[in-house]
Write a protein that holds these residues in place. Structure first.
Motif, PDB file in Angstrom:
ATOM      1  N   THR A  93       0.846  -1.187   0.000  1.00  0.00           N
ATOM      2  CA  THR A  93       0.000   0.000   0.000  1.00  0.00           C
ATOM      3  C   THR A  93       0.888   1.246   0.000  1.00  0.00           C
ATOM      4  N   ARG A  95       1.065   4.276   1.528  1.00  0.00           N
ATOM      5  CA  ARG A  95       1.591   4.956   2.721  1.00  0.00           C
ATOM      6  C   ARG A  95       2.830   4.301   3.302  1.00  0.00           C
ATOM      7  N   ILE A  99       6.786   5.643   2.676  1.00  0.00           N
ATOM      8  CA  ILE A  99       7.491   6.061   3.895  1.00  0.00           C
ATOM      9  C   ILE A  99       8.747   5.212   4.085  1.00  0.00           C
ATOM     10  N   ARG A 112      -1.165  15.367  -4.518  1.00  0.00           N
ATOM     11  CA  ARG A 112      -2.340  15.535  -3.651  1.00  0.00           C
ATOM     12  C   ARG A 112      -3.546  15.564  -4.557  1.00  0.00           C
ATOM     13  N   SER A 125      -4.728  11.298   2.492  1.00  0.00           N
ATOM     14  CA  SER A 125      -4.187  10.432   3.540  1.00  0.00           C
ATOM     15  C   SER A 125      -2.747  10.010   3.245  1.00  0.00           C
ATOM     16  N   VAL A 126      -2.415   9.727   1.989  1.00  0.00           N
ATOM     17  CA  VAL A 126      -1.052   9.311   1.663  1.00  0.00           C
ATOM     18  C   VAL A 126      -0.088  10.485   1.839  1.00  0.00           C
ATOM     19  N   SER A 127      -0.436  11.639   1.290  1.00  0.00           N
ATOM     20  CA  SER A 127       0.479  12.782   1.411  1.00  0.00           C
ATOM     21  C   SER A 127       0.626  13.225   2.868  1.00  0.00           C
ATOM     22  N   THR A 128      -0.448  13.179   3.637  1.00  0.00           N
ATOM     23  CA  THR A 128      -0.370  13.540   5.059  1.00  0.00           C
ATOM     24  C   THR A 128       0.568  12.597   5.806  1.00  0.00           C
ATOM     25  N   ALA A 129       0.435  11.304   5.567  1.00  0.00           N
ATOM     26  CA  ALA A 129       1.290  10.329   6.237  1.00  0.00           C
ATOM     27  C   ALA A 129       2.751  10.515   5.827  1.00  0.00           C
ATOM     28  N   CYS A 130       2.981  10.771   4.546  1.00  0.00           N
ATOM     29  CA  CYS A 130       4.360  10.968   4.080  1.00  0.00           C
ATOM     30  C   CYS A 130       4.979  12.208   4.712  1.00  0.00           C
ATOM     31  N   TYR A 133       5.702  11.262   8.468  1.00  0.00           N
ATOM     32  CA  TYR A 133       6.573  10.166   8.874  1.00  0.00           C
ATOM     33  C   TYR A 133       7.764   9.883   7.961  1.00  0.00           C
TER      34      TYR A 133
END
Length: 172
Positions: A93, A95, A99, A112, A125-130, A133
């Motif tokens: 996946t 995220r 990371i 985004r 959600s992916v860009s926020t997590a990247c 973290y």
């Protein structure tokens, strides 16, 4: 933190969206003057609940991700891939995969997409997590705005105001 051997690699998450195509374009713009390599990563995985059927084959899921990756690369570079650009199809996946990849990169670039109820206000959600973290700097790129056919604006603020005659009637 990236080691000295890893400083010249920019990893880009590509999912085929307009934002990820623009992320690939921006990564190359950054990479060229820096002499860096660009790795365009397409992540794929089985959908939730697919586990019982996993043994039947992965070709459909992997093929779809590979096709999205190739279309995105062709949209940015045309038929000739620059020497510093490489593609990678990765099972996982986005995220955690991106990371984890950030350990090997000097920069991570993601698009985004802006989907969801507050898409215009929040990162995905992916860009926020990247951003939260990743182990290297992260550039979040939005899709370019579609060109609008706008009426030409007057050069001066009063240029578009109709003139009036002394009696208050408008003249053309």
């Amino acid at each position: 933190m990236a080691t000295s051997a890893q400083r010249g690699k920019i990893i880009v998450g590509v999912d085929g969206s307009a934002a990820s195509v623009e992320a690939l374009r921006q990564a190359q713009r950054l990479a060229v003057p820096l002499g860096a390599n660009v790795e365009a990563w397409a992540c794929w995985d089985f959908p939730a609940g697919f586990g019982a059927y996993e043994a039947m084959g992965v070709e459909g899921f992997a093929h779809e991700a590979a096709e999205s990756l190739q279309l995105a690369v062709a949209a940015v570079f045309g038929p000739h891939l620059p020497r510093n650009v490489h593609t990678k199809l990765v099972r996982g996946t986005p995220r955690p995969t991106l990371i984890g990849a950030s350990n090997q990169a000097s920069m991570l670039v993601v698009g985004r997409r802006g989907h969801g109820g507050f898409g215009a206000l929040l990162l995905g959600s992916v860009s926020t997590a990247c951003v939260a973290y990743a182990h290297c700097p992260v550039l979040v790129v939005t899709a370019p705005e579609p060109a609008r056919n706008q009426e030409p604006r007057p050069a001066h603020a009063s240029a578009g105001i109709p003139k009036t005659t002394p009696e208050g009637a408008r003249s053309q």
